[in-house]
Design an enzyme around this catalytic site. Structure first.
Site, PDB file in Angstrom:
ATOM      1  CG  LEU A 144     -34.845  -8.766  -6.259  1.00 20.62           C
ATOM      2  CD1 LEU A 144     -36.339  -8.465  -6.359  1.00 20.62           C
ATOM      3  CD2 LEU A 144     -34.053  -7.472  -6.286  1.00 20.62           C
ATOM      4  CG  ASP A 145     -31.021  -8.558  -0.096  1.00 22.92           C
ATOM      5  OD1 ASP A 145     -30.201  -9.272  -0.688  1.00 22.92           O
ATOM      6  OD2 ASP A 145     -30.753  -7.444   0.395  1.00 22.92           O
TER       7      ASP A 145
END
Length: 315
Positions: A144-145
Site C-alpha cells: 500500500l502507498d
C-alpha cells in the site's frame, strides 16, 4: 537489521503480460530489487536484452531474452525496527498476519524513506516473518502507498510467502478499496480501463499513457454529497497509484490528493492532509488450506471525520 546483496546471474524471458514494461521497472519487480539498483545495473551495462546492453527506459517486448549480472554489494536499505502504535493486528495466523496499516507507514524500506515500515513494526512486535524475497522486503507480498491506509497481509512462513506471492501475481485475491472522489462519477457504476506508466515529467508520479501497462479499475458510487462522492473500488490490476491516477484522469481525483489534482480548498475544509483512500476489505485463499478467508477494517479517524463533514454538509 540489513543484508548484503550477493552476486548473482539471472536469465529471464519476458512474458506477454509484461510486454511494454520499462526495463528498469521490470527488473525491479521480477528480481525483487530496488528500482534504483535496476537503473544502475542498466547504466553500468550489467543487463543485456537479446545480447545487447540497453538503456533502462527500453520498452520490453514479449519473448525478449534478458541476461542480468548483479555484482555483490552492501545493501543500503536498512530495516529500522521501530514499533508503530497505530498499526493494528486484524488476524494472526500460523502462516500470515493481516494488519490494518496506518497512514505514514511504508510497506518496506526504500531509497530515501526514513520513516516507519510494516516490516520493521512487525519485527518490533516480535513477529517472525518470512525471509523470502529481498532482505528489506521480508514477508511482503503486496503493498500500500505510504499515504494509503488499510489492510495488508504479510507472510510469516516460506510456504505462505510462495503461495501468496503467486496469488497476487495471478490477481486472485479480492482487494476492495473505499475512496472519496471529487464530484459525481458518470456513470455511477463502471470500469476505467486505461494504461498507466511513469509520468514523463515527474519520476515520482504516474499517469495514463499510451504504451503504459494494462490497468483496470472497477467502481460504484455508494454515497453522493454534491462536491464529492464515496465510491467502492475493485482493482483488477495492481499498478502503483492506480486508483489515484485513474480517478484523476477520469476528472474525479481523490479528495485530499493534491499530487493528482485535488482541490486544496476542499482538502482543507475536510481536514485532509492525504488522499481519502482506504483498503477496506481483503480476501484470499489461505496459503496452506486453500480455504477462502476475508477481512475488513474500519475507516481511520481522519477519513471518518472528513466523511462525516460531507454527510452533514458542514464543511
Amino acid at each position: 537489521m540489513s543484508g548484503a546483496i550477493e552476486a548473482s546471474h539471472h536469465e529471464l524471458v519476458v512474458e506477454p503480460a509484461d510486454s511494454g514494461a520499462r526495463l528498469d521497472a521490470y527488473l525491479a519487480r521480477t528480481l525483487q530489487i530496488p528500482r534504483t539498483l535496476a537503473s544502475t545495473l542498466c547504466k553500468e551495462s550489467h543487463v543485456q536484452v537479446n545480447g545487447k546492453a540497453i538503456a533502462k527506459s527500453l520498452k520490453l517486448k514479449s519473448g525478449d531474452k534478458l541476461s542480468v549480472d548483479i555484482p555483490a554489494q552492501a545493501d543500503p536499505l536498512e530495516i529500522r525496527v521501530v514499533a508503530v502504535e497505530d498499526l493494528k493486528i486484524i488476524a494472526d495466523d500460523e502462516d500470515y498476519v493481516v494488519i490494518d496499516k496506518p497512514v505514514g507507514v511504508a510497506a518496506h524500506p526504500s531509497p530515501g524513506w526514513v520513516g516507519p515500515t510494516v516490516v520493521g513494526a512487525l519485527i518490533a512486535e516480535g513477529y517472525n516473518i518470512s525471509t523470502s524475497g529481498a532482505a528489506e522486503r521480508q514477508g511482503i507480498v503486496h503493498r500500500l502507498d505510504v499515504g494509503t491506509s488499510g489492510l495488508m497481509v504479510v507472510a510469516k512462513t516460506e510456504r505462505a510467502y510462495t503461495a501468496l506471492k503467486r496469488a497476487f501475481k495471478e490477481r486472485t485475491p479480492k482487494k476492495i478499496y473505499h475512496a472519496v472522489v471529487q464530484g459525481l462519477p458518470d456513470p455511477l457504476q463502471g470500469t476505467i480501463d486505461a494504461p498507466i506508466g511513469r509520468h514523463p515529467g515527474h519520476d515520482w508520479k504516474f499517469a495514463v499513457l499510451d504504451g503504459g501497462r494494462n490497468s483496470v479499475t472497477h467502481y460504484k458510487v455508494i454515497e453522493a454529497f454534491g462536491r464529492a462522492s464515496l465510491v467502492e473500488v475493485h482493482l483488477e490490476t495492481g499498478r502503483t497509484h492506480q486508483i489515484r491516477v485513474h480517478f484523476s484522469a477520469f476528472g474525479h481525483p481523490c479528495a485530499g490528493d493534491q499530487t493528482y489534482g485535488a482541490d486544496p480548498k476542499l482538502s482543507a475544509a475536510l481536514g485532509l492532509t492525504r488522499q481519502w483512500l482506504h483498503a477496506k476489505r481483503l480476501g484470499f485463499e489461505h496459503p496452506v488450506t486453500g480455504q477462502w478467508v476475508e477481512y475488513e477494517s474500519q475507516y481511520p479517524d481522519d477519513l471518518h471525520g472528513a466523511l462525516e463533514l460531507l454527510r452533514e454538509g458542514t464543511y
